[in-house]
Design a protein around this motif. Structure first.
Motif, short mmCIF file in Angstrom:
data_model
loop_
_atom_site.label_atom_id
_atom_site.label_comp_id
_atom_site.label_asym_id
_atom_site.label_seq_id
_atom_site.Cartn_x
_atom_site.Cartn_y
_atom_site.Cartn_z
N ASP A 192 15.82 66.41 68.20
CA ASP A 192 16.06 67.46 69.20
C ASP A 192 17.44 68.06 68.96
OD1 ASP A 192 16.10 69.12 71.39
OD2 ASP A 192 16.32 67.52 72.87
N CYS A 193 17.53 68.91 67.93
CA CYS A 193 18.83 69.45 67.52
C CYS A 193 18.85 70.97 67.47
CB CYS A 193 19.21 68.89 66.15
SG CYS A 193 19.51 67.12 66.10
N PHE A 194 17.89 71.63 68.14
CA PHE A 194 17.84 73.09 68.05
C PHE A 194 19.15 73.73 68.50
CE2 PHE A 194 17.22 77.23 69.99
CZ PHE A 194 16.63 77.94 68.94
N ASP A 195 19.70 73.27 69.61
CA ASP A 195 20.92 73.89 70.14
C ASP A 195 22.07 73.77 69.16
OD1 ASP A 195 19.60 74.61 72.46
OD2 ASP A 195 20.29 72.87 73.61
N GLN A 196 22.21 72.62 68.51
CA GLN A 196 23.28 72.44 67.53
C GLN A 196 23.13 73.42 66.37
OE1 GLN A 196 21.62 69.99 69.22
NE2 GLN A 196 22.45 67.98 68.63
N VAL A 197 21.90 73.59 65.90
CA VAL A 197 21.66 74.50 64.78
C VAL A 197 21.97 75.93 65.19
CG1 VAL A 197 19.93 75.41 63.19
CG2 VAL A 197 19.95 72.97 63.76
N TRP A 198 21.53 76.33 66.37
CA TRP A 198 21.76 77.70 66.81
C TRP A 198 23.26 77.97 66.97
CZ3 TRP A 198 19.18 81.84 66.28
CH2 TRP A 198 19.58 83.00 66.95
N ARG A 199 23.99 76.99 67.52
CA ARG A 199 25.45 77.16 67.62
C ARG A 199 26.09 77.25 66.24
NH1 ARG A 199 25.07 73.04 71.67
NH2 ARG A 199 26.00 71.55 70.20
N GLY A 200 25.54 76.52 65.28
CA GLY A 200 26.04 76.60 63.91
C GLY A 200 25.85 77.98 63.31
N ILE A 201 24.68 78.59 63.56
CA ILE A 201 24.42 79.95 63.08
C ILE A 201 25.42 80.93 63.69
CG2 ILE A 201 22.75 81.85 63.16
CD1 ILE A 201 20.54 79.72 62.93
N GLU A 202 25.61 80.83 64.99
CA GLU A 202 26.54 81.73 65.67
C GLU A 202 27.97 81.52 65.17
OE1 GLU A 202 24.60 82.69 69.98
OE2 GLU A 202 25.60 80.74 69.80
N LYS A 203 28.34 80.27 64.95
CA LYS A 203 29.69 79.98 64.47
C LYS A 203 29.90 80.55 63.07
CE LYS A 203 33.71 77.83 64.84
NZ LYS A 203 34.69 78.17 65.89
N ALA A 204 28.91 80.41 62.22
CA ALA A 204 29.02 80.95 60.86
C ALA A 204 29.25 82.45 60.89
CB ALA A 204 27.76 80.60 60.06
N GLN A 205 28.54 83.14 61.77
CA GLN A 205 28.76 84.58 61.90
C GLN A 205 30.14 84.87 62.48
OE1 GLN A 205 24.97 85.82 63.98
NE2 GLN A 205 24.92 87.24 62.26
N ASP A 206 30.53 84.11 63.48
CA ASP A 206 31.81 84.36 64.16
C ASP A 206 33.00 84.21 63.21
OD1 ASP A 206 30.50 84.84 66.52
OD2 ASP A 206 30.87 82.86 67.38
N VAL A 207 32.94 83.22 62.30
CA VAL A 207 34.10 83.00 61.43
C VAL A 207 34.11 83.96 60.25
CG1 VAL A 207 34.24 80.58 62.09
CG2 VAL A 207 32.99 81.21 60.00
N GLY A 208 32.99 84.67 60.01
CA GLY A 208 33.02 85.71 59.00
C GLY A 208 32.07 85.57 57.83
N PHE A 209 31.16 84.60 57.83
CA PHE A 209 30.17 84.54 56.76
C PHE A 209 29.23 85.74 56.86
CE2 PHE A 209 31.29 80.00 56.64
CZ PHE A 209 31.39 79.82 55.26
N ALA A 210 28.98 86.39 55.72
CA ALA A 210 28.08 87.54 55.71
C ALA A 210 27.52 87.72 54.30
CB ALA A 210 28.80 88.80 56.17
N PRO A 211 26.20 87.77 54.13
CA PRO A 211 25.25 87.55 55.22
C PRO A 211 25.06 86.06 55.49
CG PRO A 211 24.06 87.87 53.18
CD PRO A 211 25.53 88.05 52.84
#
Length: 251
Positions: A116-135
């Motif tokens: 049950d780790c969906f929330d952790q993964v979703w926060r990881g996606i958001e964090k990756a975008q926030d710090v500047g990974f693209a795409p």
């Protein structure tokens, strides 16, 4: 790996973990990389299993980032620990991140991955975008009868967010896999089902796309959709020359 995804493990399967002495040390891995770089290799991908579960991984990645002529370091992760490491990854010289996510439903995530780790993964996606990974690339294995009812939701996600959603055919990956023909869905069918919902606009091929054929789901889409065909197109050189017919099928 810290997940037990159904496309990697049979039901009730318990994989035997390798002993520490059976693994290459970081020193040995760095030696291999330096030799490869001296031979002309300039791009490296870290994958697994799950890279972040290995102790001391960030120190290793920082040493990779210090190797001259290694210009492109990428990582594939299940995202569970990405929120913790995203900023450090970028600072260490990692250029691109791929995140595995096969469902947008929390309960189904637990069924597919065993955790049950969906929330952790979703926060990881958001964090990756926030710090500047693209795409930020999201890898989704499409399985008939398991998550194919979420194709529209993933396509919509590519409209709303600057994510590169990449649909991957379900493929057999060894004796532990629960692959079956009834759960397999080709990229052609995936594309047809999405095309029925709205226009797929071809995107010129970029060097970073790898084996994916890329589209935008409508003119206003912030992100992109990709289709990867390891079964129907065999990951061969032909994949780099995929074309669309007037019917929109992969050839």
């Amino acid at each position: 790996c810290n997940l037990r995804c159904i496309y990697c493990m049979t039901e009730g399967d318990h994989l035997t973990k390798l002993q520490h002495e059976d693994l290459l040390s970081y020193e040995e891995l760095l030696r291999v990389v330096r030799v490869a770089v001296a031979m002309g290799i300039s791009k490296l991908r870290l994958t697994g299993g799950e890279p972040f579960v290995r102790r001391g991984i960030m120190g290793f990645i920082e040493q990779l980032g210090a190797i001259e002529q290694l210009r492109d370091i990428r990582i594939t992760t299940n995202g569970v620990l990405l929120e913790k490491y995203a900023q450090q990854l970028l600072a260490a010289g990692v250029h691109k991140v791929n995140i595995s996510l096969d469902t947008l439903q929390r309960e189904r995530f637990a069924q597919i991955t065993g955790k049950d780790c969906f929330d952790q993964v979703w926060r990881g996606i958001e964090k990756a975008q926030d710090v500047g990974f693209a795409p930020v690339k999201v890898n989704t294995v499409v399985m008939r009868g398991i998550n194919d009812d979420e194709l529209a939701a993933f396509a919509q996600l590519s409209q709303d967010r600057a994510l590169q959603i990449r649909f991957i055919e379900f493929m057999p990956i060894g004796t532990s896999s629960r692959w079956s023909k009834k759960n397999y869905m080709s990229s052609d069918e995936i594309m047809e089902r999405i095309r029925a919902l709205g226009p797929l606009l071809p995107v010129p091929r970029a060097k970073a796309d790898g084996p994916a054929v890329m589209f935008r789901f409508g003119e206003e889409a912030k992100g992109q959709l990709g289709f990867i065909s390891p079964v129907s197109h065999h990951f061969c050189d032909r994949c780099n020359r995929l074309r669309l017919t007037s019917e929109g099928r992969l050839r």
